[in-house]
Design an enzyme around this catalytic site. Structure first.
Site, PDB file in Angstrom:
ATOM      1  N   ILE A  89       8.379  -9.929   2.188  1.00 17.80           N
ATOM      2  CA  ILE A  89       8.897 -10.420   3.473  1.00 17.80           C
ATOM      3  C   ILE A  89       8.139  -9.677   4.573  1.00 17.80           C
ATOM      4  CG2 ILE A  89      10.940 -10.760   4.920  1.00 17.80           C
ATOM      5  CD1 ILE A  89      12.624 -10.384   2.308  1.00 17.80           C
ATOM      6  N   GLU A  90       7.198 -10.369   5.187  1.00 18.15           N
ATOM      7  CA  GLU A  90       6.370  -9.724   6.211  1.00 18.15           C
ATOM      8  C   GLU A  90       7.045  -9.776   7.575  1.00 18.15           C
ATOM      9  OE1 GLU A  90       2.431 -11.410   5.709  1.00 18.15           O
ATOM     10  OE2 GLU A  90       2.195 -10.312   3.817  1.00 18.15           O
ATOM     11  N   GLU A 100       8.486  -6.251  -4.986  1.00 20.21           N
ATOM     12  CA  GLU A 100       9.082  -5.339  -5.977  1.00 20.21           C
ATOM     13  C   GLU A 100      10.215  -4.526  -5.352  1.00 20.21           C
ATOM     14  OE1 GLU A 100       5.973  -5.837  -5.218  1.00 20.21           O
ATOM     15  OE2 GLU A 100       4.607  -5.487  -6.896  1.00 20.21           O
ATOM     16  N   CYS A 116       2.225  -1.836  -5.456  1.00 16.85           N
ATOM     17  CA  CYS A 116       1.526  -0.829  -4.636  1.00 16.85           C
ATOM     18  C   CYS A 116       2.086   0.557  -4.957  1.00 16.85           C
ATOM     19  CB  CYS A 116       1.680  -1.166  -3.153  1.00 16.85           C
ATOM     20  SG  CYS A 116       3.310  -0.749  -2.481  1.00 16.85           S
ATOM     21  N   CYS A 163       5.815   1.104  -4.090  1.00 19.88           N
ATOM     22  CA  CYS A 163       6.725   0.437  -5.034  1.00 19.88           C
ATOM     23  C   CYS A 163       6.760   1.174  -6.368  1.00 19.88           C
ATOM     24  CB  CYS A 163       6.304  -1.016  -5.248  1.00 19.88           C
ATOM     25  SG  CYS A 163       6.591  -2.041  -3.796  1.00 19.88           S
ATOM     26  N   TYR A 168       3.763  -5.341  11.635  1.00 17.78           N
ATOM     27  CA  TYR A 168       3.279  -5.356  10.243  1.00 17.78           C
ATOM     28  C   TYR A 168       3.911  -4.323   9.293  1.00 17.78           C
ATOM     29  CZ  TYR A 168      -0.518  -8.508  11.789  1.00 17.78           C
ATOM     30  OH  TYR A 168      -1.255  -9.541  12.287  1.00 17.78           O
ATOM     31  N   CYS A 204       7.501  -5.255   0.251  1.00 15.89           N
ATOM     32  CA  CYS A 204       6.923  -5.883  -0.939  1.00 15.89           C
ATOM     33  C   CYS A 204       8.008  -6.556  -1.786  1.00 15.89           C
ATOM     34  CB  CYS A 204       6.242  -4.843  -1.812  1.00 15.89           C
ATOM     35  SG  CYS A 204       4.799  -4.068  -1.082  1.00 15.89           S
TER      36      CYS A 204
HETATM   37  N1  THU Z   1       2.613  -7.142  -1.826  1.00 18.66           N
HETATM   38  C1  THU Z   1       3.705  -7.226  -2.637  1.00 18.66           C
HETATM   39  O1  THU Z   1       4.750  -7.753  -2.254  1.00 18.66           O
HETATM   40  N2  THU Z   1       3.597  -6.727  -3.883  1.00 18.66           N
HETATM   41  C2  THU Z   1       2.440  -6.296  -4.452  1.00 18.66           C
HETATM   42  O2  THU Z   1       2.422  -6.017  -5.632  1.00 18.66           O
HETATM   43  C3  THU Z   1       1.231  -6.167  -3.630  1.00 18.66           C
HETATM   44  C4  THU Z   1       1.383  -6.500  -2.190  1.00 18.66           C
HETATM   45  C5  THU Z   1       2.694  -7.781  -0.497  1.00 18.66           C
HETATM   46  C6  THU Z   1       2.794  -6.908   0.698  1.00 18.66           C
HETATM   47  C7  THU Z   1       2.241  -7.805   1.782  1.00 18.66           C
HETATM   48  O3  THU Z   1       3.288  -8.676   2.219  1.00 18.66           O
HETATM   49  C8  THU Z   1       1.221  -8.660   1.061  1.00 18.66           C
HETATM   50  O4  THU Z   1       1.542  -8.573  -0.304  1.00 18.66           O
HETATM   51  C9  THU Z   1      -0.214  -8.227   1.292  1.00 18.66           C
HETATM   52  O5  THU Z   1      -0.362  -6.884   1.070  1.00 18.66           O
END
Ligand code: THU
Length: 146
Positions: free
Chosen positions: A44-45, A56, A100, A103, A49, A54
């Site tokens: 959820i962005e 996870e 990442c 996470c 930013y 993420c």
């Molecule tokens: N992101 C995740 O949700 N999980 C991952 O395993 C890698 C990155 C998301 C964060 C951001 O919304 C987008 O992917 C780009 O980084």
């Protein structure tokens, strides 16, 4: 080996709710509790930013906030969104996405890193599987503060 296809399917489905208007990288995650429950999440962005989260961690905070703290595995499905010639969003995965560092560390708090599994779905039904310890070796956890 246990069949994690249900978990992988849940991650792929959770990706449909991804809100990623800035990166266009859509991610779904599905966390499996030791009692067999599946809790999903998506990324959820945010226009600010760093406020984004993420997939996870969305799944993990949902689970923990509902009183679930014992986990066996997490499945992740993420890739850049792609559109067909008609402008319709294609539901295809490309390269595997891995959790990442933040996470990995948040998961580490609640799991045994040697047995907790991280599965990631990629193109053509390919699945990669690691223990959390493989992805986060020599980690720092609650026992270090006990
Ligand atoms: N992101 C995740 O949700 N999980 C991952 O395993 C890698 C990155 C998301 C964060 C951001 O919304 C987008 O992917 C780009 O980084």
């Amino acid at each position: 080996m246990e069949d994690y296809s249900r978990l992988l399917e849940a991650a792929i489905k959770a990706r449909h709710n991804s809100y990623a208007p800035y990166s266009h990288f859509r991610v779904g995650a599905a966390l499996l509790t030791k009692s067999g429950e599946i809790i999903t999440g998506c990324n959820i962005e945010n226009a600010s930013y760093p406020a984004g989260i993420c997939a996870e961690r969305t799944a993990l905070v949902k689970a923990v906030s509902e009183g679930k703290r014992e986990f066996e595995a997490i499945a992740v499905a993420g890739s850049l969104e792609q559109f067909d010639e008609a402008g319709v969003l294609k539901d295809e995965l490309t390269a595997p996405a891995f959790p990442c560092g933040i996470c990995r560390q948040m998961l580490r708090e609640f799991v045994d890193p040697e047995s907790f599994l991280v599965l990631t779905a990629a193109e053509g039904g390919k699945v990669l599987k690691y223990t959390l310890a493989q992805l986060l070796p020599e980690s720092f956890g609650p026992e270090n503060l006990a």
